[in-house]
Design a protein around this motif. Structure first.
Motif, mmCIF file in Angstrom:
data_model
loop_
_atom_site.group_PDB
_atom_site.id
_atom_site.type_symbol
_atom_site.label_atom_id
_atom_site.label_comp_id
_atom_site.label_asym_id
_atom_site.label_seq_id
_atom_site.Cartn_x
_atom_site.Cartn_y
_atom_site.Cartn_z
ATOM 1 N N VAL A 66 0.844 -1.196 0.000
ATOM 2 C CA VAL A 66 0.000 0.000 0.000
ATOM 3 C C VAL A 66 0.885 1.253 0.000
ATOM 4 O O VAL A 66 0.636 2.213 -0.736
ATOM 5 C CB VAL A 66 -0.958 -0.004 1.213
ATOM 6 C CG1 VAL A 66 -1.683 1.319 1.360
ATOM 7 C CG2 VAL A 66 -1.959 -1.145 1.095
ATOM 8 N N GLY A 67 1.952 1.200 0.808
ATOM 9 C CA GLY A 67 2.892 2.317 0.857
ATOM 10 C C GLY A 67 3.502 2.599 -0.506
ATOM 11 O O GLY A 67 3.638 3.753 -0.921
ATOM 12 N N THR A 68 3.840 1.533 -1.226
ATOM 13 C CA THR A 68 4.422 1.689 -2.556
ATOM 14 C C THR A 68 3.409 2.316 -3.518
ATOM 15 O O THR A 68 3.736 3.215 -4.298
ATOM 16 C CB THR A 68 4.866 0.304 -3.100
ATOM 17 O OG1 THR A 68 5.628 -0.320 -2.084
ATOM 18 C CG2 THR A 68 5.681 0.435 -4.364
ATOM 19 N N LEU A 69 2.167 1.859 -3.419
ATOM 20 C CA LEU A 69 1.129 2.413 -4.297
ATOM 21 C C LEU A 69 0.926 3.902 -4.019
ATOM 22 O O LEU A 69 0.717 4.704 -4.932
ATOM 23 C CB LEU A 69 -0.193 1.660 -4.100
ATOM 24 C CG LEU A 69 -0.208 0.214 -4.608
ATOM 25 C CD1 LEU A 69 -1.458 -0.515 -4.126
ATOM 26 C CD2 LEU A 69 -0.164 0.186 -6.136
ATOM 27 N N TYR A 70 1.035 4.241 -2.721
ATOM 28 C CA TYR A 70 0.883 5.644 -2.310
ATOM 29 C C TYR A 70 2.066 6.465 -2.834
ATOM 30 O O TYR A 70 1.886 7.563 -3.352
ATOM 31 C CB TYR A 70 0.797 5.696 -0.783
ATOM 32 C CG TYR A 70 0.579 7.065 -0.203
ATOM 33 C CD1 TYR A 70 -0.641 7.723 -0.332
ATOM 34 C CD2 TYR A 70 1.596 7.709 0.498
ATOM 35 C CE1 TYR A 70 -0.840 8.974 0.215
ATOM 36 C CE2 TYR A 70 1.405 8.958 1.057
ATOM 37 C CZ TYR A 70 0.189 9.593 0.906
ATOM 38 O OH TYR A 70 -0.004 10.838 1.456
ATOM 39 N N GLU A 71 3.250 5.890 -2.736
ATOM 40 C CA GLU A 71 4.440 6.575 -3.252
ATOM 41 C C GLU A 71 4.329 6.815 -4.754
ATOM 42 O O GLU A 71 4.724 7.848 -5.254
ATOM 43 C CB GLU A 71 5.682 5.719 -3.003
ATOM 44 C CG GLU A 71 6.427 6.110 -1.750
ATOM 45 C CD GLU A 71 7.360 5.003 -1.288
ATOM 46 O OE1 GLU A 71 8.070 4.426 -2.120
ATOM 47 O OE2 GLU A 71 7.338 4.720 -0.075
ATOM 48 N N LYS A 72 3.776 5.814 -5.452
ATOM 49 C CA LYS A 72 3.651 5.930 -6.921
ATOM 50 C C LYS A 72 2.451 6.787 -7.326
ATOM 51 O O LYS A 72 2.127 6.897 -8.495
ATOM 52 C CB LYS A 72 3.521 4.535 -7.535
ATOM 53 C CG LYS A 72 4.833 3.743 -7.465
ATOM 54 C CD LYS A 72 4.874 2.616 -8.484
ATOM 55 C CE LYS A 72 4.242 1.379 -7.930
ATOM 56 N NZ LYS A 72 4.277 0.172 -8.700
ATOM 57 N N LYS A 73 1.760 7.319 -6.311
ATOM 58 C CA LYS A 73 0.574 8.147 -6.526
ATOM 59 C C LYS A 73 -0.558 7.386 -7.219
ATOM 60 O O LYS A 73 -1.402 7.959 -7.898
ATOM 61 C CB LYS A 73 0.912 9.429 -7.287
ATOM 62 C CG LYS A 73 1.932 10.293 -6.558
ATOM 63 C CD LYS A 73 1.776 11.747 -6.949
ATOM 64 C CE LYS A 73 2.514 12.745 -6.111
ATOM 65 N NZ LYS A 73 3.649 12.335 -5.322
ATOM 66 N N GLU A 74 -0.556 6.063 -7.051
ATOM 67 C CA GLU A 74 -1.680 5.276 -7.546
ATOM 68 C C GLU A 74 -2.747 5.238 -6.455
ATOM 69 O O GLU A 74 -3.910 4.988 -6.710
ATOM 70 C CB GLU A 74 -1.217 3.855 -7.890
ATOM 71 C CG GLU A 74 -0.401 3.830 -9.176
ATOM 72 C CD GLU A 74 0.126 2.449 -9.512
ATOM 73 O OE1 GLU A 74 -0.549 1.456 -9.227
ATOM 74 O OE2 GLU A 74 1.232 2.393 -10.077
ATOM 75 N N TYR A 75 -2.290 5.458 -5.216
ATOM 76 C CA TYR A 75 -3.190 5.555 -4.081
ATOM 77 C C TYR A 75 -3.093 6.954 -3.502
ATOM 78 O O TYR A 75 -2.036 7.573 -3.534
ATOM 79 C CB TYR A 75 -2.766 4.561 -2.990
ATOM 80 C CG TYR A 75 -3.499 3.243 -3.026
ATOM 81 C CD1 TYR A 75 -4.118 2.778 -4.181
ATOM 82 C CD2 TYR A 75 -3.563 2.453 -1.881
ATOM 83 C CE1 TYR A 75 -4.769 1.557 -4.195
ATOM 84 C CE2 TYR A 75 -4.215 1.223 -1.892
ATOM 85 C CZ TYR A 75 -4.807 0.790 -3.053
ATOM 86 O OH TYR A 75 -5.453 -0.413 -3.050
ATOM 87 N N PHE A 76 -4.206 7.439 -2.943
ATOM 88 C CA PHE A 76 -4.209 8.722 -2.265
ATOM 89 C C PHE A 76 -4.584 8.501 -0.801
ATOM 90 O O PHE A 76 -4.840 7.372 -0.392
ATOM 91 C CB PHE A 76 -5.128 9.696 -2.997
ATOM 92 C CG PHE A 76 -4.625 9.963 -4.392
ATOM 93 C CD1 PHE A 76 -3.583 10.865 -4.597
ATOM 94 C CD2 PHE A 76 -5.115 9.256 -5.483
ATOM 95 C CE1 PHE A 76 -3.055 11.080 -5.868
ATOM 96 C CE2 PHE A 76 -4.599 9.461 -6.760
ATOM 97 C CZ PHE A 76 -3.568 10.373 -6.948
ATOM 98 N N LEU A 77 -4.624 9.573 -0.045
ATOM 99 C CA LEU A 77 -4.824 9.450 1.394
ATOM 100 C C LEU A 77 -6.051 8.620 1.808
ATOM 101 O O LEU A 77 -5.947 7.795 2.719
ATOM 102 C CB LEU A 77 -4.835 10.832 2.035
ATOM 103 C CG LEU A 77 -4.490 10.863 3.509
ATOM 104 C CD1 LEU A 77 -3.142 10.213 3.801
ATOM 105 C CD2 LEU A 77 -4.509 12.278 4.024
ATOM 106 N N PRO A 78 -7.214 8.785 1.160
ATOM 107 C CA PRO A 78 -8.368 7.987 1.603
ATOM 108 C C PRO A 78 -8.115 6.479 1.514
ATOM 109 O O PRO A 78 -8.471 5.724 2.421
ATOM 110 C CB PRO A 78 -9.482 8.405 0.634
ATOM 111 C CG PRO A 78 -9.059 9.710 0.097
ATOM 112 C CD PRO A 78 -7.566 9.725 0.092
#
Ligand code: B1M
Length: 209
Positions: A48-60
């Motif tokens: 999940v952290g990686t997805l967030y780093e890649k901006k595929e995931y956002f805060l929600p």
């Protein structure tokens, strides 16, 4: 919406409603609860952290996944807690430093240390250096364990180390958390560093001699 098919997927998509059932299914099949945390829940939140780093995931999404992870962890936690009596009751004060609310890693470190027999006084997250040092002095803790997950909060660790020296406390300080490195730990004068919870137990043991 379609539910997750595995516990990893539950963390990744933030399927909080199904995580407990999925964990129970694994436990029924004989899975070791500690391995479930270490080899499945942790890698999933890291993904999940990686997805967030890649901006595929956002805060929600990050929040939803973290909360699913917490639900899963809370469910297996009682299975990880040892009830047996242990001779060693050295006190360890544990906290996530001020400004930082990441506590999943700290909680795992705390759990392992108490499993090992230490008396862990968990001060929680977002804890000022003054409070940590006051509590360590008041409880005669031999070790202070600090966790930080952000580059912006790492300096609070240095503050704590300085304050321990200023107050002439004899307790040792160990540090950890995703952004913290061995080099950084050394540079701020911390007595110990560990990359994960298992190593944290080893480091504490070594420091206590
Ligand atoms: Co946030 N977050 N987050 N987050 N989050 C990170 C840390 C980040 C790396 C994500 C990213 O951008 N790639 C980034 C920090 C960037 C940086 O500074 N370099 C970040 C950010 C920026 C933020 C916010 C600012 C986002 C925002 O609002 N814009 C915000 C911060 C709020 C705040 O603290 N003031 C925020 C919020 C959150 C959530 C609330 C959504 C949630 C936290 C929920 C909670 O903890 N209750 C969250 C999460 C889940 C993460 C990631 C995805 C996962 C962290 C985690 O739990 N890992 C994380 C990404 C990443 O790490 N790559 C990220 C699993 C955990 C088991 O690992 O904590 O490393 P860890 O612990 C390990 C070891 O490090 C070690 O042992 C543990 C077990 O093996 N260890 C120790 C830890 N502490 C130790 C202490 C020791 C010894 C070992 O001695 C005492």
């Amino acid at each position: 919406k379609a539910g997750a098919k595995t516990m990893e997927e539950a963390v990744i998509i933030g399927d909080k409603d199904h995580i407990v059932a999925m964990i129970d299914e694994e436990l029924k099949k004989g899975a070791d609860p500690f391995e479930l945390v270490r080899e499945r829940l942790i890698p999933a939140i890291q993904k999940v952290g990686t997805l967030y780093e890649k901006k595929e995931y956002f805060l929600p999404q990050l929040l939803r996944s973290a909360s699913t992870m917490q639900t899963g962890f809370a469910h297996v936690k009682p299975l990880l807690e040892k009830s047996g009596q242990v001779a060693e009751r050295t006190k360890i004060v544990l906290a996530t430093v001020q400004g930082d609310i990441h506590d999943i890693g700290k909680n795992i470190v705390g759990l392992l240390l108490s499993n090992y027999g230490y008396d862990v006084i968990d001060l929680g997250k977002d804890v000022p250096a003054e409070t940590i040092v006051e509590q360590a002095a008041a409880s005669h803790a031999e070790i202070i364990g600090l966790s930080a997950l952000m580059t912006t909060t790492m300096p609070r660790m240095e503050e704590t180390v300085s304050l321990v020296k200023e107050k002439n406390l004899s307790c040792k300080v160990i540090v950890g958390g995703a952004v913290v490195t061995r080099e950084y730990a050394k540079s701020i004068g911390a007595d110990g560093y560990s990359v994960d919870a298992v190593e944290a137990v080893r480091v504490v043991k070594e420091l206590l001699g």
